[in-house]
Design an enzyme around this catalytic site. Structure first.
Site, mmCIF file in Angstrom:
data_model
loop_
_atom_site.group_PDB
_atom_site.id
_atom_site.type_symbol
_atom_site.label_atom_id
_atom_site.label_comp_id
_atom_site.label_asym_id
_atom_site.label_seq_id
_atom_site.Cartn_x
_atom_site.Cartn_y
_atom_site.Cartn_z
ATOM 1 N N LYS A 22 -39.516 -14.359 30.823
ATOM 2 C CA LYS A 22 -38.855 -15.676 30.872
ATOM 3 C C LYS A 22 -38.952 -16.282 32.267
ATOM 4 O O LYS A 22 -39.299 -17.444 32.430
ATOM 5 C CB LYS A 22 -37.377 -15.531 30.475
ATOM 6 C CG LYS A 22 -36.536 -16.760 30.784
ATOM 7 C CD LYS A 22 -35.083 -16.583 30.390
ATOM 8 C CE LYS A 22 -34.192 -15.930 31.412
ATOM 9 N NZ LYS A 22 -33.776 -16.770 32.549
ATOM 10 N N ASN A 23 -38.635 -15.470 33.268
ATOM 11 C CA ASN A 23 -38.547 -16.034 34.615
ATOM 12 C C ASN A 23 -39.914 -16.251 35.266
ATOM 13 O O ASN A 23 -39.990 -16.760 36.381
ATOM 14 C CB ASN A 23 -37.625 -15.161 35.493
ATOM 15 C CG ASN A 23 -36.183 -15.262 35.018
ATOM 16 O OD1 ASN A 23 -35.849 -16.150 34.217
ATOM 17 N ND2 ASN A 23 -35.335 -14.358 35.477
ATOM 18 N N CYS A 116 -26.786 -20.045 33.407
ATOM 19 C CA CYS A 116 -25.691 -19.094 33.178
ATOM 20 C C CYS A 116 -24.615 -19.259 34.237
ATOM 21 O O CYS A 116 -24.904 -19.526 35.405
ATOM 22 C CB CYS A 116 -26.226 -17.658 33.224
ATOM 23 S SG CYS A 116 -27.131 -17.179 31.763
ATOM 24 N N ARG A 121 -23.815 -21.774 42.014
ATOM 25 C CA ARG A 121 -25.279 -21.636 42.128
ATOM 26 C C ARG A 121 -25.835 -22.909 42.767
ATOM 27 O O ARG A 121 -26.427 -23.748 42.093
ATOM 28 C CB ARG A 121 -25.906 -21.374 40.755
ATOM 29 C CG ARG A 121 -25.470 -20.047 40.157
ATOM 30 C CD ARG A 121 -26.131 -19.769 38.829
ATOM 31 N NE ARG A 121 -27.496 -19.312 38.961
ATOM 32 C CZ ARG A 121 -28.268 -18.991 37.926
ATOM 33 N NH1 ARG A 121 -27.810 -19.084 36.699
ATOM 34 N NH2 ARG A 121 -29.501 -18.567 38.112
ATOM 35 N N ASP A 305 -30.014 -8.855 37.401
ATOM 36 C CA ASP A 305 -30.131 -9.121 35.963
ATOM 37 C C ASP A 305 -29.973 -7.858 35.120
ATOM 38 O O ASP A 305 -29.745 -7.948 33.910
ATOM 39 C CB ASP A 305 -31.481 -9.781 35.641
ATOM 40 C CG ASP A 305 -31.588 -11.175 36.220
ATOM 41 O OD1 ASP A 305 -30.552 -11.734 36.608
ATOM 42 O OD2 ASP A 305 -32.713 -11.695 36.288
ATOM 43 N N ARG A 397 -31.357 -17.403 24.713
ATOM 44 C CA ARG A 397 -32.037 -18.113 25.812
ATOM 45 C C ARG A 397 -33.148 -17.264 26.420
ATOM 46 O O ARG A 397 -34.126 -17.795 26.942
ATOM 47 C CB ARG A 397 -31.028 -18.466 26.909
ATOM 48 C CG ARG A 397 -30.075 -19.565 26.511
ATOM 49 C CD ARG A 397 -29.242 -20.007 27.690
ATOM 50 N NE ARG A 397 -30.104 -20.115 28.855
ATOM 51 C CZ ARG A 397 -29.734 -19.911 30.100
ATOM 52 N NH1 ARG A 397 -28.496 -19.586 30.365
ATOM 53 N NH2 ARG A 397 -30.583 -20.037 31.084
HETATM 54 N N1 EPU Z 1 -28.625 -19.623 46.544
HETATM 55 C C1 EPU Z 1 -28.039 -20.550 47.381
HETATM 56 N N2 EPU Z 1 -28.657 -21.753 47.534
HETATM 57 C C2 EPU Z 1 -29.819 -22.064 46.898
HETATM 58 C C3 EPU Z 1 -30.403 -21.111 46.045
HETATM 59 C C4 EPU Z 1 -29.776 -19.893 45.885
HETATM 60 O O1 EPU Z 1 -26.991 -20.296 47.977
HETATM 61 O O2 EPU Z 1 -30.323 -23.181 47.096
HETATM 62 C C5 EPU Z 1 -27.977 -18.311 46.340
HETATM 63 C C6 EPU Z 1 -27.483 -18.157 44.897
HETATM 64 O O3 EPU Z 1 -26.221 -18.748 44.712
HETATM 65 C C7 EPU Z 1 -27.473 -16.668 44.741
HETATM 66 C C8 EPU Z 1 -28.657 -16.216 45.589
HETATM 67 O O4 EPU Z 1 -28.935 -17.305 46.487
HETATM 68 O O5 EPU Z 1 -26.293 -16.140 45.276
HETATM 69 C C9 EPU Z 1 -29.925 -15.880 44.809
HETATM 70 O O6 EPU Z 1 -30.264 -16.936 43.941
HETATM 71 P P1 EPU Z 1 -31.765 -17.247 43.495
HETATM 72 O O7 EPU Z 1 -32.079 -18.620 43.949
HETATM 73 O O8 EPU Z 1 -32.657 -16.136 43.934
HETATM 74 O O9 EPU Z 1 -31.625 -17.209 41.934
HETATM 75 P P2 EPU Z 1 -32.206 -18.230 40.876
HETATM 76 O O10 EPU Z 1 -33.560 -18.676 41.287
HETATM 77 O O11 EPU Z 1 -31.182 -19.246 40.569
HETATM 78 C C10 EPU Z 1 -33.395 -16.384 39.489
HETATM 79 C C11 EPU Z 1 -33.413 -15.954 38.051
HETATM 80 C C12 EPU Z 1 -32.095 -15.286 37.711
HETATM 81 C C13 EPU Z 1 -31.897 -14.093 38.625
HETATM 82 C C14 EPU Z 1 -31.971 -14.543 40.093
HETATM 83 C C15 EPU Z 1 -31.888 -13.386 41.081
HETATM 84 C C16 EPU Z 1 -34.846 -17.579 37.030
HETATM 85 C C17 EPU Z 1 -34.974 -18.698 36.083
HETATM 86 N N3 EPU Z 1 -33.611 -17.104 37.209
HETATM 87 O O12 EPU Z 1 -32.321 -17.304 39.609
HETATM 88 O O13 EPU Z 1 -32.223 -14.832 36.373
HETATM 89 O O14 EPU Z 1 -30.644 -13.503 38.381
HETATM 90 O O15 EPU Z 1 -33.218 -15.244 40.322
HETATM 91 O O16 EPU Z 1 -32.880 -12.469 40.828
HETATM 92 O O17 EPU Z 1 -35.828 -17.107 37.587
HETATM 93 C C18 EPU Z 1 -31.524 -14.281 34.200
HETATM 94 O O18 EPU Z 1 -32.721 -14.193 33.884
HETATM 95 O O19 EPU Z 1 -30.594 -13.893 33.453
HETATM 96 C C19 EPU Z 1 -31.163 -14.851 35.496
HETATM 97 C C20 EPU Z 1 -29.941 -15.294 35.786
#
Ligand code: EPU
Length: 418
Positions: A22-23, A116, A121, A305, A397
């Protein structure tokens, strides 16, 4: 179908081909916009989030057509630069369209993304990186109005290795004049998959998988064909299910290197795990033991995850396991539901302590997020009764054929309607 019914106490046996990630597929679908041509995405999982991404592409003027697990996307007709709020709210990955649309059209308009509920976030890293590349972003009306007369390469330092911010920056940088360097980039396998896809389109992107990603922008790009990597979190889910229920399962077409922290934890818990380059076999007698503290961290650390899934697998383990959730502030919403099934878990801030219990009982529980929802099913496999998991739209999802796959392995599980 809006709930999953699980009768516990059945071992899992057999083999399974793991779905596409998915990701990976979600940022790749956003990246198709850069090509302005036809891309074939193979091993594309049938998921609600993929459907949401397709709806966004179609709204923007692109065409998409699925045949089996192959999705063909033609982005030649892209004619809009805005995404409606309801589409943005459907998933977090909608924000990755921002970098792609900007790179192609020089402007974009959208609201903040959904996804989620795992605590706050923010997308401040995404926006700071896009500003460094020359984007003017007006947030004053609660909508992101972005424009860039000309994107230009720059040095981006992420204060955390954010997966989404790394992806968004990679896509915008493909449309920027000159060189962009992303420091402290996320190193997840999905970032490498995105780089591979971009390279097939003709982009110059290097370094993914390390902390520094370098992009030379403004290359002429074209359509391509790409096979999405296997979903390491779906794989972790089935491994945790097999560990908890007992039996022997073999996962095919999965890269064991992406799962080493999860398989190490399950081995420590008493499972026998064997891996070859494209297969993982897990044998379990269903009697697990507590393990050393599990601390989530960015890849290559233990994935956030998989935290809920491993926790669910260890509910009946002998001994105690401590979990420390370091990525998201509020990723223990599954705990209250697991407690309804008789689990002994205490939470203090980012720490959860799981004391193994001798038995769990069936209950009516509700998924509150994707992985937490799948964890309730893993827990249900170990109870002495019937578990009904509601709000399964969260599970849909990210998992394709979840119920069917577990049933094929021998679980007594069905999707039903209330
Ligand atoms: N963060 C910030 N500011 C930003 C971006 C991130 O403070 O602008 C913080 C977030 O709040 C969090 C940390 O940085 O505390 C890491 O967030 P990241 O940006 O790495 O996560 P994401 O890109 O929103 C993806 C996956 C998530 C997975 C996380 C961490 C996708 C679509 N989602 O989310 O997947 O948990 O990386 O590995 O790629 C899932 O598949 O169930 C899922 C939630």
């Amino acid at each position: 179908m809006n709930q999953i019914q699980v009768e516990g106490g059945r071992p899992l046996n057999g083999d399974l081909v793991v779905q596409g990630a998915k990701n990976s597929v979600l940022p790749i679908l956003a990246a198709t916009i850069l090509s302005g041509g036809v891309c074939q995405i193979q091993h594309c999982p049938a998921l609600r989030d993929v459907d949401s991404a397709i709806r966004i592409l179609q709204y923007l003027g692109c065409r998409a057509h699925r045949e089996g697990d192959e999705l063909t996307v033609d982005t030649a007709g892209l004619s809009r630069c805005d995404i409606p709020e309801d589409m943005m709210r459907e998933m977090r990955s909608s924000v990755i369209f921002l970098g792609a649309i900007l790179a192609r059209l020089g402007r974009a308009e959208m609201s903040y993304p959904g996804g989620c509920e795992l605590g706050p976030r923010p997308i401040d890293f995404h926006l700071a990186a896009l500003r460094t590349l020359g984007t003017d972003i007006d947030e004053s009306t609660g909508v992101l109005r972005c424009s860039a007369a000309e994107l230009r390469g720059g040095e981006i330092l992420l204060s955390l290795p954010s997966v989404g911010a790394t992806e968004n920056t990679m896509l915008a940088a493909c449309g920027a004049e000159g060189t962009t360097v992303i420091h402290n980039a996320a190193r997840e396998p999905e970032i490498v998959d995105l780089q591979n896809f971009l390279q097939k389109m003709g982009a110059s992107v290097h370094g993914a998988g390390s902390s520094t990603v370098v992009i030379q922008g403004k290359r002429p790009l074209h359509g391509c064909c790409h096979r999405v990597i296997a979903d390491r979190i779906a794989a972790a889910t089935y491994l945790c299910a097999g560990a908890a229920a007992g039996g022997e399962i073999c996962l095919r077409q999965v890269d064991y290197r992406h799962l080493s922290t999860v398989t190490t934890a399950l081995s420590q818990a008493g499972c026998r795990v064997r891996s070859t380059s494209e297969e993982i076999t897990l044998q379990s007698d269903g009697h697990l033991r507590g393990i050393t503290p599990v601390r989530t961290s960015p890849y290559p650390g233990f994935p956030t995850d998989a935290q809920a899934l491993l926790m669910a697998a260890l509910l009946k383990s002998q001994g105690t396991t401590v979990f420390v959730e370091n990525i998201f502030e509020s990723r223990y919403r599954h705990v209250a539901e697991l407690q309804r099934m008789g689990a002994d878990i205490r939470i203090e801030g980012r720490v959860a302590v799981v004391c193994g219990v001798s038995s769990l009982h069936g209950a009516m529980v509700q998924a509150s997020d994707l992985r937490g929802g799948a964890a309730l099913v893993v827990a249900g496999l170990q109870t002495g009764g019937t578990t009904l998991v509601g709000h399964i739209q969260h599970i849909q999802r990210g998992y394709s054929d979840f119920v069917e796959n577990l049933a094929r392995l021998g679980a007594h599980i069905t999707a039903t309607n209330t």
